[in-house]
Each structure stands twice: as structure tokens, then as C-alpha cells.
Scaffold this motif. Structure first.
Motif, PDB file in Angstrom:
ATOM      1  N   ASP A 280      -8.880   1.921  -9.097  1.00  0.00           N
ATOM      2  CA  ASP A 280      -8.318   0.615  -9.419  1.00  0.00           C
ATOM      3  C   ASP A 280      -7.633   0.062  -8.164  1.00  0.00           C
ATOM      4  N   ASP A 281      -8.317  -0.849  -7.495  1.00  0.00           N
ATOM      5  CA  ASP A 281      -7.823  -1.412  -6.228  1.00  0.00           C
ATOM      6  C   ASP A 281      -7.210  -2.785  -6.516  1.00  0.00           C
ATOM      7  N   TYR A 282      -6.120  -2.800  -7.294  1.00  0.00           N
ATOM      8  CA  TYR A 282      -5.662  -4.036  -7.919  1.00  0.00           C
ATOM      9  C   TYR A 282      -4.914  -4.991  -7.002  1.00  0.00           C
ATOM     10  N   ASP A 283      -4.280  -4.494  -5.930  1.00  0.00           N
ATOM     11  CA  ASP A 283      -3.530  -5.436  -5.071  1.00  0.00           C
ATOM     12  C   ASP A 283      -3.528  -5.024  -3.608  1.00  0.00           C
ATOM     13  N   SER A 284      -4.615  -4.418  -3.154  1.00  0.00           N
ATOM     14  CA  SER A 284      -4.662  -3.923  -1.777  1.00  0.00           C
ATOM     15  C   SER A 284      -4.556  -5.043  -0.745  1.00  0.00           C
ATOM     16  N   GLU A 285      -4.771  -6.294  -1.160  1.00  0.00           N
ATOM     17  CA  GLU A 285      -4.676  -7.418  -0.213  1.00  0.00           C
ATOM     18  C   GLU A 285      -3.249  -7.649   0.262  1.00  0.00           C
ATOM     19  N   PHE A 286      -2.263  -7.133  -0.484  1.00  0.00           N
ATOM     20  CA  PHE A 286      -0.872  -7.408  -0.166  1.00  0.00           C
ATOM     21  C   PHE A 286      -0.184  -6.143   0.350  1.00  0.00           C
ATOM     22  N   ARG A 287      -0.380  -5.892   1.641  1.00  0.00           N
ATOM     23  CA  ARG A 287       0.276  -4.776   2.334  1.00  0.00           C
ATOM     24  C   ARG A 287       1.075  -5.388   3.476  1.00  0.00           C
ATOM     25  N   TYR A 288       2.389  -5.094   3.544  1.00  0.00           N
ATOM     26  CA  TYR A 288       3.270  -5.811   4.464  1.00  0.00           C
ATOM     27  C   TYR A 288       3.739  -4.985   5.657  1.00  0.00           C
ATOM     28  N   ASP A 289       3.692  -3.650   5.567  1.00  0.00           N
ATOM     29  CA  ASP A 289       4.193  -2.840   6.670  1.00  0.00           C
ATOM     30  C   ASP A 289       3.115  -2.504   7.688  1.00  0.00           C
ATOM     31  N   ARG A 290       1.870  -2.543   7.263  1.00  0.00           N
ATOM     32  CA  ARG A 290       0.747  -2.219   8.154  1.00  0.00           C
ATOM     33  C   ARG A 290      -0.539  -2.656   7.474  1.00  0.00           C
ATOM     34  N   LYS A 291      -1.651  -2.498   8.161  1.00  0.00           N
ATOM     35  CA  LYS A 291      -2.928  -2.869   7.569  1.00  0.00           C
ATOM     36  C   LYS A 291      -3.284  -1.902   6.453  1.00  0.00           C
ATOM     37  N   PRO A 292      -3.929  -2.393   5.397  1.00  0.00           N
ATOM     38  CA  PRO A 292      -4.347  -1.498   4.315  1.00  0.00           C
ATOM     39  C   PRO A 292      -5.353  -0.470   4.808  1.00  0.00           C
ATOM     40  N   HIS A 386      25.013  -5.417  -2.835  1.00  0.00           N
ATOM     41  CA  HIS A 386      25.913  -4.898  -3.865  1.00  0.00           C
ATOM     42  C   HIS A 386      26.003  -3.385  -3.724  1.00  0.00           C
ATOM     43  N   ALA A 387      27.220  -2.893  -3.601  1.00  0.00           N
ATOM     44  CA  ALA A 387      27.431  -1.469  -3.360  1.00  0.00           C
ATOM     45  C   ALA A 387      26.882  -0.612  -4.489  1.00  0.00           C
ATOM     46  N   VAL A 388      27.038  -1.052  -5.737  1.00  0.00           N
ATOM     47  CA  VAL A 388      26.596  -0.245  -6.861  1.00  0.00           C
ATOM     48  C   VAL A 388      25.084  -0.026  -6.826  1.00  0.00           C
ATOM     49  N   ILE A 389      24.346  -0.971  -6.240  1.00  0.00           N
ATOM     50  CA  ILE A 389      22.896  -0.830  -6.094  1.00  0.00           C
ATOM     51  C   ILE A 389      22.571  -0.060  -4.828  1.00  0.00           C
ATOM     52  N   ARG A 390      23.261  -0.388  -3.753  1.00  0.00           N
ATOM     53  CA  ARG A 390      22.988   0.256  -2.464  1.00  0.00           C
ATOM     54  C   ARG A 390      23.241   1.759  -2.535  1.00  0.00           C
ATOM     55  N   ASP A 391      24.298   2.155  -3.247  1.00  0.00           N
ATOM     56  CA  ASP A 391      24.646   3.569  -3.317  1.00  0.00           C
ATOM     57  C   ASP A 391      23.687   4.378  -4.176  1.00  0.00           C
ATOM     58  N   ALA A 392      22.892   3.693  -5.009  1.00  0.00           N
ATOM     59  CA  ALA A 392      21.947   4.403  -5.873  1.00  0.00           C
ATOM     60  C   ALA A 392      20.741   4.918  -5.098  1.00  0.00           C
ATOM     61  N   GLY A 393      20.540   4.420  -3.879  1.00  0.00           N
ATOM     62  CA  GLY A 393      19.435   4.897  -3.070  1.00  0.00           C
ATOM     63  C   GLY A 393      18.444   3.796  -2.758  1.00  0.00           C
ATOM     64  N   PRO A 394      17.538   4.032  -1.822  1.00  0.00           N
ATOM     65  CA  PRO A 394      16.566   3.012  -1.431  1.00  0.00           C
ATOM     66  C   PRO A 394      15.529   2.776  -2.519  1.00  0.00           C
ATOM     67  N   VAL A 395      14.878   1.618  -2.437  1.00  0.00           N
ATOM     68  CA  VAL A 395      13.785   1.356  -3.370  1.00  0.00           C
ATOM     69  C   VAL A 395      12.629   2.304  -3.045  1.00  0.00           C
ATOM     70  N   GLU A 396      11.794   2.534  -4.029  1.00  0.00           N
ATOM     71  CA  GLU A 396      10.700   3.486  -3.869  1.00  0.00           C
ATOM     72  C   GLU A 396       9.383   2.759  -3.657  1.00  0.00           C
ATOM     73  N   GLY A 397       8.450   3.476  -3.012  1.00  0.00           N
ATOM     74  CA  GLY A 397       7.117   2.926  -2.799  1.00  0.00           C
ATOM     75  C   GLY A 397       6.977   2.253  -1.453  1.00  0.00           C
ATOM     76  N   ILE A 398       5.729   1.992  -1.098  1.00  0.00           N
ATOM     77  CA  ILE A 398       5.437   1.347   0.175  1.00  0.00           C
ATOM     78  C   ILE A 398       5.698  -0.158   0.084  1.00  0.00           C
ATOM     79  N   ALA A 399       5.792  -0.793   1.232  1.00  0.00           N
ATOM     80  CA  ALA A 399       6.015  -2.242   1.280  1.00  0.00           C
ATOM     81  C   ALA A 399       4.691  -2.942   1.015  1.00  0.00           C
ATOM     82  N   ALA A 400       4.420  -3.176  -0.257  1.00  0.00           N
ATOM     83  CA  ALA A 400       3.132  -3.747  -0.641  1.00  0.00           C
ATOM     84  C   ALA A 400       3.250  -4.339  -2.033  1.00  0.00           C
ATOM     85  N   GLY A 401       2.238  -5.115  -2.405  1.00  0.00           N
ATOM     86  CA  GLY A 401       2.128  -5.596  -3.774  1.00  0.00           C
ATOM     87  C   GLY A 401       3.141  -6.652  -4.160  1.00  0.00           C
TER      88      GLY A 401
END
Length: 472
Positions: A280-292, A386-401
Motif C-alpha cells: 500500500d503506497d498511499y502517500d509516498s509522494e509526500f516525503r519532506y526530509d529526503r527523496k522517497p 508547550h512544556a507539557v507536550i515537549r516533555d512527553a518526547g518527540p513526535v514519532e515517524g519520518i517527516a512524510a505524509g
């Protein structure tokens, strides 16, 4: 006078039975009943008296008498220049009982962070209209009954597009046009079930609609865990399934990309066991950190069925996509299509082919990538302020989609947080909504439709709910 059921000249449906009364009285009653039954609604125009009299084969005086009586009763209004119409405030008796309203209506959605849909306001309507006009004026759509696998022109264009963007060298004859990914999964699952397959592995967490489509086609669903490297292939090998559905480029909803080692392991397992991988290659067109990276199917055409669509790139309402099945499944898939008669309209297929061939699709994708990258960056900046969000940790997954996964602080339940946000007008999905097993608490935030101006408000609302702890 015989019973009149339909007025063919005016299009007015009336029941005027011959019950012994004068004709103008029967006509008055027939129009009144149509209004009270809701077949004629407030503001509807009645035909001119001359036209109705001609259809009923009666004098114009009969119609005028009926209209005058109904105006006097308040059922009709007659004004110079606008004819005779049903009164705007006339009371009617609905044909069905009204639906009971809930005791408390849900809060209106102020900010929609639910994942799964692009910003449809960005649909390239002007170039799509030009593409459709070109198709209609040049006669490209003269073949109104294309083969079951789709219009030849679109399959030619898609094969070139896949070679250029996904590293897949395929001929137009290998491409099958579908009504989207769900349609493709249902087709393949049905074919596999008829070929004695019984079990399909799906990613956990994952998009349940695809698994549901496969289950409806006759396959039992076997969830397999996903982690930071994508699908756990070691666990997959232990299941003994006949096929697996996965999204290697950008897993939904975790955002993980299948690691290089697991890609090799997955392909080796498929080749050794002669199983099918549904990619399922549903959103491979949207990759922001590097080429897909290239599609998994570019490395193995014998065991990987490639699935793509325009649901994320253009509009889900187009209901158009494509698949490239392994050679041994192509004929059974086409047979299934021929039996079902399902497929996108030929003009839409040719318009999409024109859009891609003319370069307008690539231009649209470049604009969309820039837009979605900016929206992702703005929502990240707003959340991390917001500290309460920042302290929970970084977002997960690659910069895409079009979505990201936001971890919640310990002690929070993601379904409870989502419900409390909904009461504040912020629609968001809990990660557990997509899982068949217990996961860490997190929110899946779709930013495809979130303007940068609303990102700060959305982040502030999330932070406020988290800071309030378990309070409602």
C-alpha cells in the motif's frame, strides 16, 4: 373524468379521481393533498393555469378556481411576475417521522486534526477542468467501453509515472486501473481466497478499512506488530499466513518506514514461501526530509502487488487508483473486474492521463509538498512551545505524509484525551483507535487541512487538556 395520475406537460404529479364532485373541487383537493403530503414543498412553483388546463383537458376556469380557493386557504400565494407558488410558511405532514435528536448535540468541530484526508480545497480544479474539456472536445473518450483493466491511455501514462517516481519498470499491460486502494485490496483478497488462501497478515496498528475489505472477501485477518523499523518480519514469518498487507514507505499510523534490513527479509520470506505482499503506497509522494525510496515492487515483481491511488494527492472523491499485480494474478484480477463491472468512469481516467501527461500533476504535487511541509513545521513548532507536550518526547515517524504521532505524558489515556478535546471542538484520533493490542498513549494528528494560523490554537487546546490531568 378519468383518474389523472401524472401530468406529462407540466411534470406535476396529481391524483384527481372521478368521485362525482365538480372538477374544480377535485383539482383543488388534489393540489391540497399534494401540499399536505409534502410532495409540493414551500416555494415550489405551480404550472401556469393555461398549461395545466391543457394537460387536464379542461377549461382554464377550472384551474383558476382551484388556484383562487387554495390562495384563500393560505396554501398558495400568487404574485405578479412570479406566478403561483406554494406558500413559504405552509404546514405539511411529513411522509416520515422526524429523526429524534440526541439530548445533547456534540460540540461543533472548530479544528479538524483527524488524519486520512488531504486538503481538498487545494484540488487543481482549473487544470482538471481543462483536462476534462480536452478529453471531451478531442474525442479521446470515444471508446466509452474500455477494457476491464482500464483505459489504455491511462495505463500508458501510469506505467511511465511509476518508472519515473517509484523505480518500477512495468508495461501498460501490467497496470490495472481501480477505484482506489480499498477496491484493489478487495479484488486481490477475493482472488487469493478463490486460490485457496485463507489468512492475510495486516500491520498492527493499521488502517482497519483495508483489513475489513479483505475479510469481507473471505480472508481471515492476522495482526502483526509494527515498531520503529516498520513491520516485524520475524513475527510475520511465524504466522504462516498466505499474504501480507503493509505500507513500507510510510506506515499508517505510526509513520515508520520499513528499514532496509526488513525490506530484504520481507522479500526473501515472500520468495521462499511464494506468498503475496500487498504494498500500500498511499502517500509516498509526500516525503519532506529526503527523496522517497523506491517501491518494494521495484525489487520483486513476482511476489509483490503494488497499490497506488490519487486519494491523498488529488481528491478521495475521484475514487481512482491503480495496481500492478504479479503476473500470476493479473488474469484472475481482470476476470474479477469483468464480472463486477466496477471501475472509474472513462472520462475521469482520460482526464487523469491528460493531467499527468501534460505535467500538471507534477506541478500540483510540488505545490502540495511545499504546503504540507509548511503545515507540518508549523504544527510541530506550536506543539513544542508547550512544556507539557515537549516533555512527553518527540513526535514519532519520518517527516512524510499528512499526519504525525504525538506521544502523551504518562498517566493519560489517549481515548479520554481525544474525547475531552472533542468537547472543546478539536477533533483528533487516539492511536489506540487503530490498534488491536495495547499501545502507549498517543494522538494521531492530521495536519493536511490545518492552516498555520490555527496550529497555535490547536496546540494550546491539547496542552490545556493535558495540563488538566484527568479532569473532564
Amino acid at each position: 373524468m378519468p383518474v389523472k395520475q401524472t401530468n406529462h406537460v407540466t411534470g406535476l404529479l396529481l391524483d384527481v379521481p372521478d368521485d362525482g364532485r365538480a372538477l374544480h373541487e377535485r383539482l383543488t383537493a388534489a393540489i391540497r393533498n399534494a401540499i399536505l403530503a409534502g410532495r409540493l414543498t414551500p416555494g415550489d412553483a405551480l404550472p401556469p393555469s393555461r398549461a395545466l388546463a391543457e394537460e387536464l383537458n379542461c377549461s382554464r376556469w377550472v384551474v383558476n378556481e382551484a388556484y383562487v380557493q387554495l390562495v384563500a386557504e393560505g396554501h398558495l400565494v400568487a404574485r405578479q411576475g412570479s406566478g403561483t407558488r406554494v406558500a413559504p410558511d405552509v404546514s405539511t405532514t411529513p411522509a416520515v417521522s422526524p429523526v429524534a435528536r440526541p439530548a445533547q448535540a456534540p460540540a461543533p468541530v472548530v479544528v479538524d486534526l483527524r488524519p486520512g484526508a488531504p486538503d481538498v480545497a487545494g484540488f487543481p480544479a482549473a487544470v482538471w477542468s481543462r483536462a476534462m474539456q480536452h478529453v471531451l472536445l478531442t474525442g479521446e473518450g470515444s471508446d466509452v467501453f474500455p477494457p476491464a483493466e482500464g483505459a489504455r491511455r491511462l495505463r500508458e501514462v501510469v506505467s511511465g509515472y511509476l518508472a519515473r517516481t517509484r523505480g518500477m519498470t512495468v508495461s501498460p499491460d501490467e497496470v490495472v486501473v481501480t477505484c482506489g486502494t480499498t477496491h484493489a485490496v478487495a479484488l486481490l483478497a477475493g482472488v487469493l481466497a478463490r486460490r485457496s488462501a485463507s489468512r492475510l497478515a495486516v500491520e498492527d496498528p493499521g488502517w482497519s478499512r483495508l483489513g475489513d475489505a479483505a475479510a469481507h472477501a473471505g480472508l481471515a485477518i492476522e495482526p502483526v506488530a509494527v515498531d520503529g523499523e516498520g513491520l516485524d518480519v520475524v513475527r510475520l514469518e511465524r504466522t504462516g499466513v498466505d499474504a501480507v498487507l503493509c505500507s513500507p514507505a510510510h506506515q499508517f499510523p505510526t509513520g515508520a518506514a520499513l528499514s532496509a534490513g526488513r525490506r530484504r527479509s520481507l522479500l526473501a520470506w515472500a520468495a521462499q514461501s511464494s506468498t503475496i505482499v500487498l504494498e500500500d503506497d498511499y502517500d509516498s509522494e509526500f516525503r519532506y526530509d529526503r527523496k522517497p525510496i523506491g517501491a518494494l515492487a521495484s525489487l520483486d515483481r513476482d511476489n509483490v502487488a503494488y497499490l497506488g491511488s490519487v486519494s491523498k494527492t488529488l481528491h478521495p472523491g475521484l475514487r481512482m487508483g491503480w495496481m500492478v499485480p504479479p503476473a500470476r494474478l493479473r488474469d484472475p484480477v481482470i476476470d474479477a473486474l469483468e464480472r463486477s463491472g466496477a471501475g472509474p468512469g472513462v472520462f475521469d481516467q482520460l482526464a487523469l492521463a491528460r493531467l499527468i501527461d501534460a505535467g500538471d500533476y507534477d506541478k500540483h504535487l510540488r505545490r502540495a509538498r511545499t504546503l504540507y511541509r509548511e503545515r507540518r513545521e508549523s504544527v510541530l513548532a506550536a506543539l513544542y512551545s508547550h512544556a507539557v507536550i515537549r516533555d512527553a518526547g518527540p513526535v514519532e515517524g519520518i517527516a512524510a505524509g499528512l499526519h504525525l504521532v504525538l506521544s502523551l505524558p504518562p498517566g493519560h489515556d489517549d481515548r479520554d484525551v481525544a474525547a475531552r478535546l472533542a468537547r472543546r471542538g478539536v477533533a483528533v484520533m487516539p492511536l489506540s483507535r487503530y490498534a488491536r493490542r495495547r499501545l502507549r498513549p498517543a494522538l494521531v494528528i492530521g495536519y493536511g487541512r490545518l492552516s498555520p494560523a490555527r496550529a497555535s490554537f490547536a496546540a494550546a487546546e491539547i496542552a490545556a487538556v493535558l495540563e488538566s490531568g484527568g479532569a473532564p
